[in-house]
Design an enzyme around this catalytic site. Structure first.
Site, mmCIF file in Angstrom:
data_model
loop_
_atom_site.group_PDB
_atom_site.id
_atom_site.type_symbol
_atom_site.label_atom_id
_atom_site.label_comp_id
_atom_site.label_asym_id
_atom_site.label_seq_id
_atom_site.Cartn_x
_atom_site.Cartn_y
_atom_site.Cartn_z
ATOM 1 N N CYS A 207 -18.560 19.559 1.785
ATOM 2 C CA CYS A 207 -18.458 18.405 3.038
ATOM 3 C C CYS A 207 -19.235 19.064 4.115
ATOM 4 C CB CYS A 207 -17.127 18.361 3.402
ATOM 5 S SG CYS A 207 -15.904 18.118 2.198
ATOM 6 N N ALA A 208 -20.648 18.996 3.854
ATOM 7 C CA ALA A 208 -21.299 19.730 4.896
ATOM 8 C C ALA A 208 -21.585 19.150 6.172
ATOM 9 C CB ALA A 208 -22.782 20.002 4.184
ATOM 10 N N GLY B 180 -22.913 22.548 10.240
ATOM 11 C CA GLY B 180 -22.499 23.658 11.362
ATOM 12 C C GLY B 180 -22.139 25.223 10.273
ATOM 13 N N LYS B 181 -21.110 24.698 9.175
ATOM 14 C CA LYS B 181 -21.028 25.900 8.535
ATOM 15 C C LYS B 181 -21.758 26.284 7.228
ATOM 16 C CE LYS B 181 -15.788 25.308 9.226
ATOM 17 N NZ LYS B 181 -15.847 24.123 10.195
ATOM 18 N N ASP C 9 -14.889 21.958 4.144
ATOM 19 C CA ASP C 9 -14.571 21.695 5.620
ATOM 20 C C ASP C 9 -13.987 20.289 5.667
ATOM 21 O OD1 ASP C 9 -14.336 21.796 8.261
ATOM 22 O OD2 ASP C 9 -16.433 21.676 8.609
ATOM 23 N N CYS D 86 -9.596 21.229 10.476
ATOM 24 C CA CYS D 86 -9.401 21.146 12.024
ATOM 25 C C CYS D 86 -8.005 20.416 12.243
ATOM 26 C CB CYS D 86 -10.606 20.920 12.571
ATOM 27 S SG CYS D 86 -11.363 19.208 12.251
#
Length: 432
Positions: free
Chosen positions: A238-239, A243-244, A308, A361
């Site tokens: 789930c790019a 960021g990750k 993510d 998150c």
């Protein structure tokens, strides 16, 4: 603009947001376009007022015993800005561009009323329907946790170790007040005051050359807990904007195979330029095309799949306070379905002995521990890998961090109150 004029503008903007039911960011942008005489400092100060009102929307109305735009702004000045009645009265003198003078009822409320006796969702400033879910996670601490989630977040940066060392970047960004983050060994933090403008980090040479990226410390730690290693095959499922993905690339030191994809190719749009700026050469971005699976060639061969996960974003309320008041129960149900689907998809990509790093998150149990337990019931070949095994090899503050985080059998929960980061849940699942 004078401070009093800024306060008047904030009251008018809250009225607009209420009446037109528009997102705060849109209202602020339109106000700035219509009031070009306002300087950047004015716009930053008014934005700060608006976001602080949204952070303290419920408690400010309770304090003032009135749920109006003016009441919420005045209550916020008392609760969030710590101003006393006389200081607020100086701003509200009825002069040119200033708000009308305080009424006797307003003076009395500002002077004598408190949040004592307020229900938890009022004192903690969150929608009432979320009280039971938050109580399930935090119990009697939910007001304190939610209050911390209503505070203003700092600006966190991640040093790109492919191009720079933290010590060097810290020295070059001292003029912005940068300091080391408390936990992340690759993070920098810039504290922001109530009226402060965001520093122009995108204009800094370190950013332009790819030495730093904007990333909350909690997000940095979530990537570190995945323990991506040089030479591995790693998939960021789930790019989004990457960021990750960038954090994983740095951990892999440019060695191995890194694949970034997302179900929504529009979310991937910024990733290409970011990868180039960061000097990442081992990343393969795969955007979906129609009904074709961009990972069709991957069959149980990945060492690590990082998820993510799409979630409600309750852990990011301090950065987006508007979102918590716009959130509805139906959105949570949609996210729970999305999370289960992406976890099941990841299970087929991981090789025996490989792992899934599941990250949200969110602070809600239904998106975190419950989701992990449900996955394990469907996929008994996976088991939970204790995070202290991963964390202990990363940095010398692991033990202190473990004591700070909220631990469960399924993973660790980071919160603004406990770890000084955004709210993040991390669980690592290993395939037998």
């Amino acid at each position: 603009m004078t401070p009093a004029a800024r306060l008047s503008a904030a009251i008018e903007l809250i009225e607009t947001i209420d009446a037109q039911r528009v997102p705060a960011a849109k209202a602020l942008k339109e106000w700035g376009t219509a009031h070009r005489y306002a300087g950047s400092g004015d716009r930053a100060a008014i934005s700060g007022l608006i976001w602080d009102v949204l952070r303290r929307r419920a408690s400010s109305a309770w304090l003032m015993d009135a749920d109006t735009p003016r009441a919420r702004v005045l209550g916020m000045m008392r609760l969030e800005r710590g101003m006393n009645t006389e200081a607020i009265a100086v701003l509200c003198d009825g002069g040119r561009f200033a708000p009308e003078p305080l009424s006797e009822a307003e003076r009395s409320a500002l002077t004598s009323r408190t949040l004592d006796g307020a229900p938890p969702h009022i004192a903690g400033d969150y929608p009432e329907w979320l009280d039971a879910p938050l109580a399930a996670v935090f119990g009697d601490d939910r007001v304190a946790e939610a209050t911390a989630m209503a505070s203003r977040a700092p600006l966190d940066l991640r040093v790109n170790t492919l191009k720079a060392k933290r010590e060097k970047v810290l020295a070059s960004l001292k003029h912005l007040g940068a300091r080391e983050t408390p936990w992340s060994p690759i993070g920098l933090r810039i504290e922001l005051g109530a009226d402060a403008r965001n520093p122009g980090i995108h204009a800094e040479e370190d950013f332009i050359k790819g030495a730093v990226e904007v990333q909350d410390e909690g997000s940095q730690l979530a990537a570190l807990f995945s323990a991506a290693k040089p030479g591995e095959q790693v998939i960021d499922l789930c790019a989004g904007a990457g960021g990750k993905t960038l954090a994983l690339a740095a951990m892999m030191q440019g060695k191995g195979r890194l694949i970034a994809t997302d179900h929504d190719k529009r979310q991937l749009a910024p990733i290409y330029e970011r990868l180039s700026r960061a000097g990442v050469h081992n990343a393969d971005v795969r955007a979906p095309k129609g009904d074709t699976d961009p990972l069709a060639d991957i069959k149980a061969s990945a060492d690590l799949v990082l998820i993510d996960a799409p979630c409600t974003g309750t852990g990011t309320w301090r950065r987006n306070p508007d979102a918590k008041w716009r959130m509805r129960p139906g959105a949570l149900e949609v996210r729970l379905k999305d999370q289960a689907e992406v976890l099941d998809r990841a299970s087929a990509l991981v090789k025996p002995g490989g792992r899934i790093a599941y990250v949200t998150c969110s602070v809600l149990r239904s998106e975190n521990g419950d989701q992990v337990r449900s996955f394990l019931s469907r996929h008994p070949e996976f088991s939970i890998q204790p995070l202290n095994e991963t964390a202990s090899v990363l940095w010398d503050k692991a033990e202190d961090f473990e004591n700070a985080a909220l631990k469960s059998a399924e993973g660790w929960l980071l919160t603004p109150r406990r770890t000084g980061t955004d709210g993040f849940f991390v669980s690592v699942l290993k395939k037998a």
